[in-house]
Design a protein around this motif. Sequence first.
Motif, PDB file in Angstrom:
ATOM      1  N   LYS A 187      70.658   7.385  47.658  1.00  0.00           N
ATOM      2  CA  LYS A 187      70.335   6.720  46.251  1.00  0.00           C
ATOM      3  C   LYS A 187      71.889   7.156  45.779  1.00  0.00           C
ATOM      4  O   LYS A 187      72.217   8.190  45.074  1.00  0.00           O
ATOM      5  N   ASP A 188      72.676   5.599  44.839  1.00  0.00           N
ATOM      6  CA  ASP A 188      73.680   5.598  44.390  1.00  0.00           C
ATOM      7  C   ASP A 188      74.624   6.259  44.809  1.00  0.00           C
ATOM      8  O   ASP A 188      75.522   7.531  43.814  1.00  0.00           O
ATOM      9  N   SER A 189      74.765   6.615  45.953  1.00  0.00           N
ATOM     10  CA  SER A 189      76.090   7.702  46.217  1.00  0.00           C
ATOM     11  C   SER A 189      77.174   7.143  45.873  1.00  0.00           C
ATOM     12  O   SER A 189      78.463   7.287  45.672  1.00  0.00           O
TER      13      SER A 189
ATOM     14  N   PHE B  68      78.243   5.018  43.871  1.00  0.00           N
ATOM     15  CA  PHE B  68      78.164   5.204  42.245  1.00  0.00           C
ATOM     16  C   PHE B  68      78.870   6.112  41.755  1.00  0.00           C
ATOM     17  O   PHE B  68      79.478   6.443  40.736  1.00  0.00           O
ATOM     18  N   ILE B  69      78.290   7.154  42.422  1.00  0.00           N
ATOM     19  CA  ILE B  69      78.811   8.769  41.888  1.00  0.00           C
ATOM     20  C   ILE B  69      80.259   8.621  42.327  1.00  0.00           C
ATOM     21  O   ILE B  69      81.218   9.454  41.506  1.00  0.00           O
TER      22      ILE B  69
ATOM     23  N   ASP C  35      82.492   7.235  40.241  1.00  0.00           N
ATOM     24  CA  ASP C  35      82.595   7.900  38.899  1.00  0.00           C
ATOM     25  C   ASP C  35      83.702   8.363  39.355  1.00  0.00           C
ATOM     26  O   ASP C  35      84.261   9.152  38.152  1.00  0.00           O
TER      27      ASP C  35
ATOM     28  N   ALA D 122      79.781  -1.622  41.389  1.00  0.00           N
ATOM     29  CA  ALA D 122      79.536   0.096  40.284  1.00  0.00           C
ATOM     30  C   ALA D 122      80.482  -0.435  39.480  1.00  0.00           C
ATOM     31  O   ALA D 122      81.137   0.485  39.486  1.00  0.00           O
TER      32      ALA D 122
END
Length: 507
Positions: free
Chosen positions: A330-332, A334-335, A338, A373
Amino acid sequence: MAKCHRNNVGSVVLDHRHPAKNAATAGHFRWNSISASSIRRIVLDAVSCGTSRYGYHQRHDDDDEGSSSAATSTASLASGSRRENRPDQKTEKLADLLNLTGCENEAEAKKKEEALVELKQVVKDLQQGEDLAKRRMAATTVRSLAKERSEVRGTLAMLGAIPPLVGMLDSEDVHSQIASLYALLNLGIGNDANKAAIVKVGAVHKMLKLIESPDATNSSVSEAIVANFLGLSALDSNKPIIGSSGAIPFLVRTLQDLDYECSHQAKQDALRALYNLSIFPTNSSFILETELVPFLVSSIGDMEVSERVLVILSNLVPTPEGRKAISAVKDSIFILVDVLNWTDSPECQEKASYILMIMAHKSYSDRQVMIEAGIGSSLLELTLLGSTLAQKRASRILECLRTDKGKQVSRSYGRGSLGADISAPIFSASPSFTKASGGGGKGYLEEEEEEEDTMSEEKKAVKQLVQQSLQNNMRKIVKRANLRQDFVPSQHLASLTSSSTSKSLPF
């Protein structure tokens, strides 16, 4: 002296006896006025004069030569004595140096012999199967001797110290196990031959057996085993053996430390060992069988481990299973997006851009998540402010996203034209139609023009935003890198958005 050497004896006599008369008669002599005895005496005087003078000069010259030769011989003797003294002094110094070197060599050779005797005795004590305490002391000695001296490691291995140390892992005494584990660890430092020999005699399986035993509650033993796996996994030939042995789940458990029993050093060693094992491609399947990938993704943000975590993910992402595992977290994405904004860590930017580049190249769904993202602004900034490698990778991701955008525009344009062809009304050339077209048709065209004007305004706004972003980024570049003031950002951006559609991955 010149007169004494003349051949005319008469002139000598006449000039000597009658100088005035000779001047008047101009060389006419009268021999009758001089007796024979007088002539003989004069001749003898003349001869004796030349001989005496010659003898005087000869004797004087001989005396000078004798004195000079005597002085020369004296000087040569003195210099010869000095020269003879100099070689004697040099010879004595050289002899002293040779004697000193010989003494040093003898002392060094004697010291080496004593050290060899000590090492042989240590190995002999290791091989004493009955006395466990003696073997433990010998293992402790090996640990201390092999810690700092690299030549001792090779000597102990040649003397046969590795097999008895590995055999001590079967002991039930914890102290003996720890002593043998750290002795093996030090023997493998910087010595690939010893690392291969340790694995060859079955140390890996014995270490895992210690971990899996029900009595394995000592954390010191686990930490020593983790340290050994770290050292042994540095050798390429050991990577597949350790990876297939079942050591990876143990290392993952140590890294996660769910029971909070492992030290910080043990966690660092486990992470580094997993990095070494992830380099070998066949170990990826063993790693993906564990819960390592979710743990690694959640660990991104801790600057102490983020770079190494990203390196492990970079080793896993080339495989389809690895990409799937990363996308499933999950949200890999997005990380990872960032991480592209971490301007103070260019290494992390390079590795995150590599992971995203592979995923964008292979998966359309991952590209859509990247767009969601907000990867566009991060990539734009990275192409201008990132390192050379990060700029290249960011440009490749932009190419993939631009290609998707072009395909979407072409599809929408095709669907729009097809719909227009199907739903377009068929008008006749009647006056009523001309009248209608003069009214309703004109309004339809005006609506289209208004829509085009609206779209053009949006494009203008986007263009202005892009130009402002470029100008702001260029100011940052000038401040950080002191670039020339005539640098044109539009040309650089044009090179990044070239018409090439190649999707090869040279980086």
